[in-house]
Design an enzyme around this catalytic site. Structure first.
Site, PDB file in Angstrom:
ATOM      1  CG  HIS A  51      -4.853  -3.226  -1.843  1.00 46.75           C
ATOM      2  ND1 HIS A  51      -6.035  -2.737  -2.356  1.00 46.75           N
ATOM      3  CD2 HIS A  51      -5.003  -4.573  -1.771  1.00 46.75           C
ATOM      4  CE1 HIS A  51      -6.861  -3.744  -2.591  1.00 46.75           C
ATOM      5  NE2 HIS A  51      -6.254  -4.877  -2.232  1.00 46.75           N
ATOM      6  CD  GLU A  53      -3.438   2.348  -3.467  1.00 44.42           C
ATOM      7  OE1 GLU A  53      -3.958   2.737  -4.522  1.00 44.42           O
ATOM      8  OE2 GLU A  53      -3.282   1.133  -3.185  1.00 44.42           O
ATOM      9  CB  CYS A  81      -9.736  -0.440  -4.112  1.00 46.33           C
ATOM     10  SG  CYS A  81      -8.990  -0.882  -2.521  1.00 46.33           S
ATOM     11  CB  CYS A  84      -6.741   2.016  -0.943  1.00 44.58           C
ATOM     12  SG  CYS A  84      -5.852   0.435  -1.055  1.00 44.58           S
TER      13      CYS A  84
END
Length: 152
Positions: A51, A53, A81, A84
Site C-alpha cells: 500500500h 502508506e 486501512c 496501514c
C-alpha cells in the site's frame, strides 16, 4: 490543494495510470521536507502489503535509518486501512492527513469493511488459535535478558 497532499495525489495518479496499483498515494514529511513519497504497488509487485502508506514508511525508514518516524507527518489520499494504521502506529507517526474516506474507497472497489468489522468483533471469518504458548512466550524472556537488545 495542500502542497503535500498534491504530491500524494500525483503519486496516486502515477501508480494508477501505470497499472501498478489502486488510486492511493502517500508522502511523509519531516521538518517541512519530503522524506519519502510512494503509491500503491500491489498489482506491480503482487504484494498485498504494498500500500502507498506502507511503501512510504519503508522508504522513510531507510532514508532516516530508523524504524522510529516520530516527528514525521503522513499525507495520504485516502483514510488508511487497518493494516496501514498498524504500520503508522508502529512507526510512531503522530499526525496523518487524509483525503478520501473509506466509504469512497469502497465505492471504487476497495472495501475495508470486513477488516473494520473484524476489529469490532463482528463478522470474523479468520481462524485464530493459540498453540505452543509456553515455548513461544519464553522468547520474550530471552529478549529481556539480551544485553545488546535495541529498545523499541
Amino acid at each position: 490543494m495542500n502542497k503535500w497532499m498534491k504530491i500524494a495525489y500525483n503519486e496516486a495518479t502515477k501508480g494508477m495510470l501505470a497499472n501498478e496499483g489502486g488510486p492511493f498515494g502517500a508522502v511523509i514529511i519531516k521538518n517541512d521536507k519530503i522524506i519519502s513519497q510512494a503509491h500503491n504497488e500491489v498489482l506491480r509487485s503482487n504484494d498485498p502489503t504494498a500500500h502507498a502508506e506502507i511503501n512510504a514508511i519503508r522508504e522513510a525508514s531507510k532514508k532516516l535509518d530508523s524504524f522510529d518516524l516520530s516527528g514525521c507527518i503522513l499525507y495520504t489520499t485516502c483514510k488508511p486501512c487497518p493494516m496501514c494504521l498498524g504500520a503508522i502506529f508502529w512507526a510512531r507517526i503522530n499526525t496523518v492527513y487524509y483525503g478520501a474516506t473509506e466509504e469512497e474507497a469502497a465505492k471504487g472497489g476497495f472495501d475495508d469493511k470486513r477488516f473494520y468489522e473484524m476489529l469490532q468483533g463482528q463478522n470474523n471469518d479468520l481462524v485464530l488459535k493459540q498453540i505452543d504458548h509456553k515455548i513461544n512466550a519464553k522468547l520474550f524472556e530471552t529478549w529481556l535478558q539480551k544485553k545488546d537488545r535495541i529498545i523499541y
